[in-house]
Design a protein around this motif. Structure first.
Motif, short mmCIF file in Angstrom:
data_model
loop_
_atom_site.label_atom_id
_atom_site.label_comp_id
_atom_site.label_asym_id
_atom_site.label_seq_id
_atom_site.Cartn_x
_atom_site.Cartn_y
_atom_site.Cartn_z
N THR A 346 0.86 -1.18 0.00
CA THR A 346 0.00 0.00 0.00
C THR A 346 0.89 1.23 0.00
O THR A 346 1.79 1.35 0.85
CB THR A 346 -0.91 0.04 1.24
OG1 THR A 346 -1.67 -1.18 1.31
CG2 THR A 346 -1.87 1.22 1.16
N GLY A 348 0.75 5.68 -0.70
CA GLY A 348 -0.14 6.79 -0.95
C GLY A 348 0.24 8.04 -0.18
O GLY A 348 1.37 8.19 0.29
N LYS A 360 -7.04 11.51 2.15
CA LYS A 360 -6.12 10.41 1.87
C LYS A 360 -6.36 9.82 0.48
O LYS A 360 -7.48 9.82 -0.03
CB LYS A 360 -6.31 9.27 2.89
CG LYS A 360 -6.13 9.67 4.34
CD LYS A 360 -6.33 8.45 5.24
CE LYS A 360 -6.20 8.77 6.71
NZ LYS A 360 -6.36 7.58 7.56
N ALA A 361 -5.29 9.29 -0.10
CA ALA A 361 -5.38 8.50 -1.33
C ALA A 361 -4.26 7.47 -1.31
O ALA A 361 -3.12 7.78 -0.90
CB ALA A 361 -5.26 9.38 -2.56
N ASP A 362 -4.56 6.27 -1.75
CA ASP A 362 -3.52 5.24 -1.83
C ASP A 362 -3.87 4.22 -2.90
O ASP A 362 -5.02 4.15 -3.35
CB ASP A 362 -3.31 4.56 -0.48
CG ASP A 362 -4.52 3.81 0.04
OD1 ASP A 362 -4.91 2.81 -0.59
OD2 ASP A 362 -5.08 4.22 1.07
N TYR A 363 -2.86 3.46 -3.28
CA TYR A 363 -3.06 2.37 -4.23
C TYR A 363 -2.49 1.10 -3.61
O TYR A 363 -1.40 1.12 -3.02
CB TYR A 363 -2.36 2.64 -5.56
CG TYR A 363 -2.76 1.66 -6.65
CD1 TYR A 363 -3.97 1.81 -7.32
CD2 TYR A 363 -1.95 0.58 -6.97
CE1 TYR A 363 -4.35 0.91 -8.30
CE2 TYR A 363 -2.31 -0.33 -7.94
CZ TYR A 363 -3.53 -0.16 -8.61
OH TYR A 363 -3.92 -1.07 -9.57
N LEU A 379 -7.60 1.16 -5.94
CA LEU A 379 -7.41 2.56 -5.59
C LEU A 379 -8.38 2.92 -4.48
O LEU A 379 -9.56 2.55 -4.52
CB LEU A 379 -7.67 3.45 -6.81
CG LEU A 379 -7.66 4.96 -6.55
CD1 LEU A 379 -6.24 5.44 -6.30
CD2 LEU A 379 -8.29 5.72 -7.70
#
Length: 387
Positions: A346, A348, A360-363, A379
């Motif tokens: 993970t 982000g 927040k944002a993560d991949y 995503l």
């Protein structure tokens, strides 16, 4: 790809529009607070304390439709009867339609070294089960091993003592709880969710065997916090079956965790290992697939991309976790399922736009050890608040 690009554009617009700021209030000794501790440390001799936290998520799996969810909305209420006696409760709404009591306990403080507590309380295992407010962890979703191995949010009814010795830089907790239920309606323990189905959550909980839970935290090195935790006991079975072989299982769970903060760098890691006894009889009786061992770990590092002179904070982070709810099955009368041996990456951003508000944002890259399995991506975008 269009969905992913649209999500990134929405996140960028949200960040660009924000004008509020956050102040980094990290303590030198990394004595982090959660919502309940914040209420207990409130000022004033008497009265009501009100607060809350919330999390709204967008999850977009690779190749599937995405989901939008008001994941949780929690109202915090505390009342201070005197300098020694306080009541703390959390009322949680999940996915808009589910209502739970997350905590409800009475605290009697003899002094900083000894507090006596009783009621519905968090089991002190790992990091996120106690510190799960959305502004205090990276990633839109909590670490996956904290859902299947620990499992967050894990709370039960009990009584115990807690306190700290600043001279030794130690904080301790020790409780007697009721345990997991052996059967939750038609849901059994085991499978990909590990012990998660057994949480009783204080709802007319069955109790026939007390369980011991304890944790010690050390904060004597600036920026570093180390924790060691344990949970020992058995699951709870109904009166009409408690004498049958396989009606309950023994659980011995151990945990180690670490958190470190220095200027703009931070890191954390965690290891949890659970040993299950009598899993073979349990699986035979209930047609279940509970492993005889569950274990998992993760490591994470983050770096604030903004100067310390700025009041906002933008953490770029990466986390690797590996967790297995079928770490061993030789004593469980079942075949090990390698799909339950999972690995996740993970990476982000956590943009703290105000003190108590984060976008927040993560991949994620999700994989497992099953033969022929192919890793998939997801995503996640969301925001969290805590006040």
């Amino acid at each position: 790809m269009k969905r992913i690009l649209l999500s990134i554009a929405m996140l960028t617009a949200t960040i660009g529009f924000s004008q509020t700021v956050v102040q980094d209030t990290t303590a030198t000794k990394n004595q982090q607070l959660n919502a309940a501790q914040n209420i207990l440390n409130g000022t004033g001799s008497k009265g009501i304390t009100i607060g809350g936290y919330a999390q709204v998520d967008y999850n977009q799996p690779e190749g599937d439709n995405g989901t939008l969810d008001v994941h949780r909305l929690v109202m915090l209420l505390g009342y201070k009867f005197s300098d020694k006696v306080q009541f703390v409760t959390e009322i949680e709404y999940e996915h808009v339609k589910e209502v739970y009591i997350e905590q409800a306990f009475l605290n009697y403080s003899l002094n900083d070294k000894v507090n006596i507590r009783g009621g519905l309380m968090l089991v002190p295992m790992g990091i996120v089960n106690e510190y799960h407010e959305p502004t205090v962890f990276n990633g839109v979703e909590r670490p996956s091993m904290d859902k299947s191995i620990v499992p967050t949010t894990w709370r039960e009814i009990g009584v115990g003592v807690t306190g700290k010795f600043d001279d030794a830089s130690l904080r301790y907790q020790a409780y007697i709880f009721n345990g997991f239920t052996s059967l939750n309606g038609d849901k059994t323990l085991g499978g990909s969710n590990g012990l998660r189905n057994g949480r009783q959550k204080g709802a007319e909980s069955t109790v026939n065997t007390p369980n011991l839970s304890a944790k010690v935290d050390y904060y004597g090195i600036p920026g570093l916090r180390l924790g060691a935790s344990g949970y020992f006991g058995r699951t709870q079975a109904a009166d009409d079956i408690q004498e049958i072989d396989g009606a309950d299982v023994g659980i011995n769970m151990f945990g180690l965790d670490a958190r470190y903060i220095k200027k703009r760098f931070s890191a954390r890691g965690q290891y949890i290992h659970a040993l299950i006894s009598d899993a073979d009889d349990y699986n035979t009786l209930n047609e279940a697939n509970l492993g005889s061992e569950l274990k998992g770990w993760y490591v994470e590092s983050a770096y604030n991309l903004l100067p310390l002179s700025k009041e906002q904070k933008l953490d770029a982070f990466i986390r690797y976790e590996q967790y297995d709810t079928h770490a061993a099955t030789k004593d469980a009368a079942i075949t090990r399922n390698l799909a339950f041996n999972r690995q996740e990456w993970t990476a982000g951003l956590s943009y703290h736009i105000a003190n108590g508000a984060v976008v927040k944002a993560d991949y994620q890259i999700l994989d497992n050890a099953a033969e022929g399995n192919e890793a998939t991506g997801q995503l996640n975008v969301g925001f969290g608040v805590w006040f």
